[in-house]
Design a protein around this motif. Sequence first.
Motif, short mmCIF file in Angstrom:
data_model
loop_
_atom_site.label_atom_id
_atom_site.label_comp_id
_atom_site.label_asym_id
_atom_site.label_seq_id
_atom_site.Cartn_x
_atom_site.Cartn_y
_atom_site.Cartn_z
N ASN A 169 69.29 4.36 -24.86
CA ASN A 169 68.87 3.29 -23.94
C ASN A 169 70.09 2.62 -23.30
O ASN A 169 70.12 1.43 -23.09
CB ASN A 169 67.99 2.26 -24.67
N PHE A 170 71.12 3.44 -23.03
CA PHE A 170 72.33 2.91 -22.41
C PHE A 170 72.60 3.65 -21.10
O PHE A 170 72.12 4.76 -20.89
CB PHE A 170 73.53 3.05 -23.34
N LYS A 171 73.37 3.00 -20.25
CA LYS A 171 73.75 3.58 -18.96
C LYS A 171 74.97 4.47 -19.16
O LYS A 171 75.90 4.11 -19.87
CB LYS A 171 74.07 2.45 -17.97
N LEU A 172 74.94 5.63 -18.54
CA LEU A 172 76.07 6.55 -18.62
C LEU A 172 77.36 5.83 -18.24
O LEU A 172 77.43 5.15 -17.22
CB LEU A 172 75.85 7.72 -17.65
N ALA A 173 78.39 5.96 -19.08
CA ALA A 173 79.69 5.35 -18.82
C ALA A 173 80.74 6.45 -18.70
O ALA A 173 80.47 7.62 -19.02
CB ALA A 173 80.07 4.37 -19.93
N ALA A 174 81.92 6.07 -18.25
CA ALA A 174 82.97 7.06 -18.03
C ALA A 174 83.33 7.81 -19.31
O ALA A 174 83.68 9.00 -19.26
CB ALA A 174 84.21 6.38 -17.45
N TRP A 175 83.23 7.14 -20.46
CA TRP A 175 83.58 7.82 -21.73
C TRP A 175 82.44 8.70 -22.24
O TRP A 175 82.58 9.38 -23.24
CB TRP A 175 83.97 6.79 -22.79
N ASP A 176 81.30 8.67 -21.53
CA ASP A 176 80.16 9.52 -21.90
C ASP A 176 80.11 10.80 -21.08
O ASP A 176 79.48 11.77 -21.48
CB ASP A 176 78.83 8.77 -21.68
N TRP A 177 80.72 10.77 -19.89
CA TRP A 177 80.50 11.86 -18.94
C TRP A 177 80.82 13.22 -19.54
O TRP A 177 80.00 14.16 -19.50
CB TRP A 177 81.32 11.65 -17.66
N ARG A 178 81.99 13.41 -20.09
CA ARG A 178 82.38 14.74 -20.58
C ARG A 178 81.48 15.20 -21.72
O ARG A 178 81.14 16.39 -21.81
CB ARG A 178 83.85 14.70 -21.04
N TYR A 179 81.06 14.26 -22.57
CA TYR A 179 80.22 14.60 -23.72
C TYR A 179 78.87 15.13 -23.25
O TYR A 179 78.40 16.19 -23.70
CB TYR A 179 80.05 13.37 -24.60
N TYR A 180 78.23 14.42 -22.33
CA TYR A 180 76.91 14.84 -21.87
C TYR A 180 77.00 15.98 -20.86
O TYR A 180 76.06 16.79 -20.75
CB TYR A 180 76.14 13.64 -21.31
N ALA A 215 71.45 13.70 -13.51
CA ALA A 215 71.00 14.66 -14.53
C ALA A 215 71.51 14.26 -15.91
O ALA A 215 70.79 14.40 -16.91
CB ALA A 215 71.49 16.06 -14.17
N LEU A 216 72.74 13.74 -15.98
CA LEU A 216 73.29 13.30 -17.27
C LEU A 216 72.52 12.09 -17.79
O LEU A 216 72.27 11.97 -19.00
CB LEU A 216 74.77 12.98 -17.13
N GLN A 217 72.16 11.18 -16.88
CA GLN A 217 71.40 10.00 -17.30
C GLN A 217 70.02 10.40 -17.84
O GLN A 217 69.54 9.83 -18.82
CB GLN A 217 71.24 9.03 -16.12
N GLU A 218 69.42 11.38 -17.20
CA GLU A 218 68.13 11.88 -17.70
C GLU A 218 68.27 12.48 -19.09
O GLU A 218 67.40 12.33 -19.95
CB GLU A 218 67.58 12.94 -16.73
N GLY A 237 83.39 4.79 -2.15
CA GLY A 237 82.14 5.02 -2.87
C GLY A 237 82.33 5.79 -4.16
O GLY A 237 81.51 6.65 -4.51
N MET A 238 83.40 5.48 -4.88
CA MET A 238 83.69 6.18 -6.14
C MET A 238 82.58 5.89 -7.16
O MET A 238 82.27 4.74 -7.44
CB MET A 238 85.03 5.67 -6.70
N PRO A 239 81.97 6.92 -7.72
CA PRO A 239 80.99 6.69 -8.78
C PRO A 239 81.64 5.95 -9.95
O PRO A 239 82.71 6.36 -10.43
CB PRO A 239 80.56 8.11 -9.18
N GLU A 240 81.03 4.88 -10.40
CA GLU A 240 81.67 4.06 -11.44
C GLU A 240 81.74 4.79 -12.78
O GLU A 240 82.49 4.41 -13.67
CB GLU A 240 80.93 2.74 -11.61
N GLU A 241 80.98 5.87 -12.91
CA GLU A 241 80.99 6.64 -14.16
C GLU A 241 82.15 7.64 -14.23
O GLU A 241 82.31 8.36 -15.22
CB GLU A 241 79.67 7.42 -14.32
N ILE A 242 82.96 7.69 -13.16
CA ILE A 242 84.10 8.60 -13.13
C ILE A 242 85.37 7.78 -12.90
O ILE A 242 85.41 6.92 -12.03
CB ILE A 242 83.97 9.65 -12.01
N SER A 243 86.39 8.05 -13.69
CA SER A 243 87.67 7.37 -13.53
C SER A 243 88.62 8.26 -12.75
O SER A 243 88.46 9.49 -12.70
CB SER A 243 88.27 7.05 -14.90
#
Length: 696
Positions: A339-350, A328-331, A594-600
């Motif tokens: 045009n970028f892939k969700l990264a760990a530093w984006d998660w909280r913002y989005y 949902a965040l990527q959408e 199977g840790m999601p790479e977008e979460i640290s």
Amino acid sequence: MQDSSVATATTDSLDNPLLQGWTTPFETPPFQEIAPEHFLPAFEQAFADHAAEIAAITNDPSAPDFANTITALERSGRLLNRVAAVFYDLVSADSNPALLEIDTEVSQRMARHWNPIMMNAALFGRIALLYGLRAKLALSGEEKRLLERTYTRFHRSGAGLDDKAKARMAEINERLAELGTAFSHHLLGDEQDWTLQLGDNDVDGLSDSFVAAAKAAATERGLPGKAVVTLSRSSVEPFLKSSARRDLREKVFKAFTARGNNGNANDNNAVISEILRLREETAKLLGFQTFAEYRLEDSMAKTPQAVRGLLERVWKPARARALADRDALQELIAEEGGNFKLAAWDWRYYAEKLRQRRANFDDAAIKPYLSLDNMILAAFDTATKLFGVTFSERKDVPVWHPDVRVWEVKDANGAHKGLFYGDYYARPSKRSGAWMTSLRDQQKLDGAVAPLIINVCNFAKGSNGEPSLLSPDDARTLFHEFGHGLHGMLSDVFYPSLSGTAVFTDFVELPSQLYEHWQEQPQVLRQFATHYQTGEPLPDDLLKRFLAARKFNQGFATVEFVSSALIDLEFHTQPAAAIGDIAAFERRELEKIGMPEEISLRHRPTQFGHIFSGDHYASGYYSYMWSEVMDADAFGAFEEAGDIFDPQVAKRLHDDIYAAGGSRDPEAAYVAFRGRPPEPDALLRRRGLLDAPEAA
């Protein structure tokens, strides 16, 4: 009566406030008189006094009995406890280079002092004799519990080992003390060394309250007129949630997650490797295959398998929810033209943007209603309604920093119950995080000794006289630590070793996490969540949206925590020699689950102070979740009663949980309160994960 034990007077002691009787209100530490150079002489005297007391117990020609052995042990070491409590409070909450240098020496001297005591064969012989006769001794329930805990403590410290093994254990203990101190010093060093200065073009998306706090942080660091992001979690988290500058979010996130892992003098990788090797050796000396087996034997969980079972049960629905949220965040990013892939530093913002869309709520909307002063009052008022205790601020009690506040606590009859110290603001001299500790514990061994309880937090301070505004997470942290504080303040036991929070690690979080529930109750928020400028109460519409949004992003929060708990468990169950490179091990284990790479990880290894600054939570980080099973179930007792302050439920909570300290078996204490064991699904229900989607 307060504890006024003082070392035998010497010439040096006449000039050392740590070795004198304290004439301050309630015999509290005279912090303004205490300097770093006072500590080493005070520790020397305290070590000598304690060693003499132990020798007297060990060499007592009388047959061992409860009074001359167990009670005598309880009375020993009072000066050492007093000096150490003051020292470690300052090292953690208001350190300086002189104190940190002393800390390195004290940690080794402390291990060197305790090793011969805890491995004293003659002393252990007296304890073991009584332990073997415990069924025949006319002991009260608390006395029996103290005897059992004393025996267990000495046995698990190696008192029953042969001389060669004891000598090696002593070496290991000294080295582990040195390494744990080095780990925490390295972490503090990295946190002190880094800031991000914000220019006028760097504040897009940041709230006025955040910018004010960033300016206060800059002033604290000798940069008046500037604004800085620090590596305190209370600075990093809101920045990552609200900053519209993706490049700066990345910079802050990477600095935060690289603490202790920068290849500099503060690097913790080698420290971790050596700690793990020595812990494994300790476990094997004591007859265990792994440190986790050793550590968990003396806990509610009992085995690594039980811990893994709980964590894996929670991991599956949490990961599934997090993966659905990730998509949902990527959408959302795509919708905005990114045009970028969700990264760990984006998660909280989005995630904040998605929360605004789904629940029409964001933290910035409610922060003006969550002033620090009002949340303190809310925590106090909740305790008053539940337990009858009251709080009145005292300006005459010495403190270690001008920001520290002190309240006198009285019981329902107006009798003195103890003092509560609140040290709430972040500063460079304070280690990160939030914690409860004490300067003196409650006990009745020699009259009524009232406790001196401390809460330390790292909230952002407002600038120019503006109040500190808390996020919902901050407000929850305040209630959490105050719950620990109440565990210390409401303690009503006879023996010091069983006082307050002297319970199993996977039980100690129950009183704190349970107390969090009241912070989010409409009844509490309507009274204390008022706008810091206008005094207007929290609007009903915003309150409803806040309550509706509570379970949002729980997949992320749970994954962040459970992955850290699993890493902790793997560190202490796998052979130390097989772990190898710490970063590679971390990657390997996260890939395995199977840790999601977008979460640290909430705590990456090189900054995981819970498990490497000491061993209190080593193999025990799971404890927060183990306790959450109980706290989610326990609050249900009030809900079932139809009153969150129900007097009968509150009395059971006081008597069986908060006041009992370590005087009872924790499972028995919980069942006495609730009438049954906890219901496991209460945790998943509270986090909104019972209906999580299937994992991909």
